[in-house]
Design an enzyme around this catalytic site. Structure first.
Site, short mmCIF file in Angstrom:
data_model
loop_
_atom_site.label_atom_id
_atom_site.label_comp_id
_atom_site.label_asym_id
_atom_site.label_seq_id
_atom_site.Cartn_x
_atom_site.Cartn_y
_atom_site.Cartn_z
N LYS A 154 -1.23 -6.77 -23.22
CA LYS A 154 -1.61 -8.15 -22.90
C LYS A 154 -2.80 -8.13 -21.95
CE LYS A 154 -0.60 -11.12 -19.73
NZ LYS A 154 -1.86 -11.90 -19.69
N GLU A 229 0.16 -0.45 -10.63
CA GLU A 229 -1.08 -0.28 -9.87
C GLU A 229 -1.37 -1.63 -9.24
OE1 GLU A 229 -2.38 2.49 -9.38
OE2 GLU A 229 -1.97 3.75 -11.14
N CYS A 263 -9.55 -3.11 -6.97
CA CYS A 263 -8.41 -2.76 -6.10
C CYS A 263 -8.77 -1.61 -5.17
CB CYS A 263 -7.18 -2.43 -6.93
SG CYS A 263 -7.51 -1.38 -8.33
N GLU A 356 -5.81 -8.62 0.87
CA GLU A 356 -6.76 -8.29 -0.20
C GLU A 356 -7.44 -9.59 -0.63
OE1 GLU A 356 -5.28 -7.08 -4.18
OE2 GLU A 356 -6.77 -5.49 -4.04
P1 NAP Z 1 -1.93 -11.28 -11.47
O1 NAP Z 1 -1.36 -12.62 -11.54
O2 NAP Z 1 -1.13 -10.19 -10.85
O3 NAP Z 1 -2.32 -10.86 -12.98
C1 NAP Z 1 -2.33 -9.56 -13.51
C2 NAP Z 1 -1.78 -9.57 -14.93
O4 NAP Z 1 -0.39 -9.90 -14.90
C3 NAP Z 1 -2.43 -10.62 -15.84
O5 NAP Z 1 -2.49 -10.12 -17.15
C4 NAP Z 1 -1.43 -11.76 -15.74
O6 NAP Z 1 -1.51 -12.63 -16.83
C5 NAP Z 1 -0.13 -11.01 -15.73
N1 NAP Z 1 0.99 -11.78 -15.17
C6 NAP Z 1 0.95 -12.82 -14.30
N2 NAP Z 1 2.20 -13.25 -14.04
C7 NAP Z 1 3.04 -12.46 -14.74
C8 NAP Z 1 4.46 -12.41 -14.88
N3 NAP Z 1 5.26 -13.25 -14.23
N4 NAP Z 1 5.00 -11.49 -15.71
C9 NAP Z 1 4.21 -10.63 -16.37
N5 NAP Z 1 2.86 -10.63 -16.28
C10 NAP Z 1 2.28 -11.53 -15.47
O7 NAP Z 1 -3.31 -11.32 -10.77
P2 NAP Z 1 -4.30 -12.58 -10.69
O8 NAP Z 1 -3.54 -13.85 -10.51
O9 NAP Z 1 -5.19 -12.51 -11.83
O10 NAP Z 1 -5.08 -12.25 -9.36
C11 NAP Z 1 -4.53 -12.61 -8.08
C12 NAP Z 1 -4.85 -11.55 -7.05
O11 NAP Z 1 -4.24 -10.32 -7.43
C13 NAP Z 1 -6.32 -11.21 -6.89
O12 NAP Z 1 -6.99 -12.10 -6.08
C14 NAP Z 1 -6.21 -9.82 -6.32
O13 NAP Z 1 -5.97 -9.88 -4.94
C15 NAP Z 1 -5.02 -9.24 -7.01
N6 NAP Z 1 -5.38 -8.41 -8.19
C16 NAP Z 1 -5.34 -7.07 -8.07
C17 NAP Z 1 -5.71 -6.28 -9.15
C18 NAP Z 1 -5.68 -4.80 -9.10
O14 NAP Z 1 -6.36 -4.15 -9.87
N7 NAP Z 1 -4.90 -4.21 -8.23
C19 NAP Z 1 -6.12 -6.87 -10.33
C20 NAP Z 1 -6.15 -8.27 -10.43
C21 NAP Z 1 -5.77 -9.00 -9.34
P3 NAP Z 1 -2.43 -13.95 -16.78
O15 NAP Z 1 -3.62 -13.64 -15.95
O16 NAP Z 1 -2.77 -14.18 -18.18
O17 NAP Z 1 -1.57 -15.01 -16.19
#
Ligand code: NAP
Ligand code: MG
Length: 454
Positions: A154, A229, A263, A356
């Site tokens: 996904k 991660e 990250c 972060e």
């Molecule tokens: P996120 O919500 O953790 O999204 C990461 C992935 O998980 C996306 O594919 C998302 O899908 C999916 N997801 C969201 N809710 C889920 C659930 N309940 N069950 C299963 N999968 C789920 O991250 P974000 O909202 O895009 O970003 C928020 C913050 O997270 C950023 O500002 C940053 O601080 C952090 N982040 C960290 C990393 C990293 O590489 N460590 C990467 C991204 C973000 P959808 O996006 O389609 O909802």
């Protein structure tokens, strides 16, 4: 089925409509992927290796197309995007050697022989964030497929375009139908289903620590295997005995690359007090020179943030009165731009220093000596990455052993090499990806004893 309109972060204009899978569609693909596992696991090791090499070479001949898609969808600089597509190719090539080398052990035991096998797990559910859509996908599906598993992937809802294309290229490469499936959709629907559907035997999740914790709780129900991660707040530690000029010239890229949406971003800059002013004046020059412009330009070092939501999230960290030391530049006009920003926090309790941000913002703190640097670096719930700048080799070794993080570099800011393990300490994650041992995360060890007594 609902739809999502992909928006270009550079122009703010719609790019493409994507159909999002619902629960029923997700379950159908998972069932198909489980069926494909029964045949993929039996493909001869040499044939599986050849198919992965084919996949790598098809990706190689589409690097430019994939890179352009990422510029359009995610606002990555074209230079970065080419590297990212090349990384998918390299990871596939690296793990294409694995099917023919998936060794077990023969262990000496009394009254018989004992052999271990590395068996594939089944369907692997890979959940990818929006910050590095291609590499993070490849770090999951490369070793997963090599070990004989099949994959449902996904992409993040807002950055699905390169993943969808990679799914098509897999078919073009001869990977059998059903073995590698990309399912665009929402995390709360498709991602959640990977966790709850018992046919999915392992989750590989990259994203926020909050969502990661929920997935970990969800996986407990089925004792589902899990790699996480998560976030980071990594330290870039500059000692007085380092090459200050080089450290300062490289510090912007260490945090502002990919607009800080990384990250591994070194978003805490720790500078020894005796060289603080000297470092900061050189750092200021480097930040102001950092090229923030249309990511399609070959000269671009940083593009816009990925979305309006992310831009708003970053802005929240800089309310009126935030102690800004200096900022870089950004273009005017449309696009989710945020200028590289350097903060001088009052102390280590500042929110922008501790959390972060996932944007081009760095907080700088002085430290006194080696022990102080280690204490400040480790004062974080995260532990993903970091850099140590020093010409004293003993110090570099001591500090790199003492900093609680999974991926450190000395006199360099590089974080990811596909030959070496990648992952986090503390709340930055669980397990490791990449490197020679990645196959362990995609296999079960089976032990079989053969009684040889008459
Ligand atoms: P996120 O919500 O953790 O999204 C990461 C992935 O998980 C996306 O594919 C998302 O899908 C999916 N997801 C969201 N809710 C889920 C659930 N309940 N069950 C299963 N999968 C789920 O991250 P974000 O909202 O895009 O970003 C928020 C913050 O997270 C950023 O500002 C940053 O601080 C952090 N982040 C960290 C990393 C990293 O590489 N460590 C990467 C991204 C973000 P959808 O996006 O389609 O909802
Ligand atoms: Mg989210």
């Amino acid at each position: 089925m609902s739809k999502f309109t992909v928006i270009s972060p550079t122009t703010e204009k719609p790019v493409k409509e994507i159909e999002l899978a619902d629960l029923a569609a997700t379950d159908l693909v998972i069932a198909k992927t489980e069926k494909a596992f029964q045949t993929w696991r039996k493909v001869n090791p040499g044939d599986r290796a050849r198919l992965l090499r084919n996949f790598a070479s098809i990706v190689d001949s589409h690097i430019e197309e994939l890179a352009q898609l990422e510029v359009l969808n995610s606002g990555h600089t074209i230079g970065n995007a080419r590297w990212e597509a090349g990384n998918v190719r390299d990871v596939l090539n690296y793990y294409s050697a694995a099917p023919e080398r998936l060794f077990g052990k023969q262990i000496p035991v009394p009254n018989g022989i004992d052999i271990t096998f590395k068996e594939p797990l089944g369907v692997i559910g890979i959940i990818v964030p929006w910050n590095f859509p291609m590499p993070i996908a490849g770090w999951g599906f490369g070793p997963a497929l090599a070990a004989g598993n099949t994959v449902v992937l996904k992409p993040a809802e807002i950055t699905p375009m390169t993943a969808i294309r990679l799914g098509e290229l897999a078919i073009e490469a001869g990977i059998p139908e059903g073995v590698f499936n990309v399912i665009p959709g929402k995390g709360s629907i498709v991602g959640e289903r990977f966790v709850t559907n018992p046919l999915v035997r392992k989750i590989v999740f990259t994203g926020s620590t909050t969502v990661g914790k929920g997935i970990m709780r969800g996986c407990a129900d089925q004792v589902k295997r899990l790699t996480l991660e998560l976030g980071g707040k990594s330290a870039n530690i500059i000692f007085a005995d380092s090459d200050i000029q080089k450290a300062a010239a490289n510090a912007p890229g260490a945090v502002f690359d990919n607009a800080g949406q990384d990250c591994c971003a070194r978003s805490r800059l720790l500078v020894q007090r005796s060289v603080f002013d000297k470092f900061m004046s050189e750092f200021e020059v480097a930040v102001k020179k950092f090229r923030v412009e249309d990511p399609a330009l070959e000269t671009a070092e940083m593009g816009p943030l990925v979305s309006a939501t992310q831009l708003a999230r970053v802005k929240e960290y800089l309310p009126q009165g935030t102690p800004i030391a200096f900022q870089g530049t950004k273009p005017e006009g449309p696009g989710y731009w945020f200028a590289p920003t350097v903060l001088l926090p009052k102390d280590a309790n500042d929110r922008a220093y501790r959390e972060e941000i996932f944007g081009p913002v760095v907080s700088v703190l002085p430290f006194e000596d080696e022990a102080d640097a280690i204490r400040i670096a480790n004062d974080s719930d995260y532990g993903l990455s970091g850099s140590i700048w020093s010409r004293d080799i003993g110090r570099a070794i001591r500090v790199s052993r003492a900093v609680e993080a999974g991926n450190l570099s000395v006199n360099s800011n590089s974080s990811v090499r596909y030959w070496t393990p990648f992952g986090g300490y503390k709340q930055s994650g669980l397990g490791r990806e990449l490197g020679p041992d990645a196959l362990d995360a995609f296999t079960e060890v089976k032990n079989v004893f053969f009684d040889t007594q008459e």
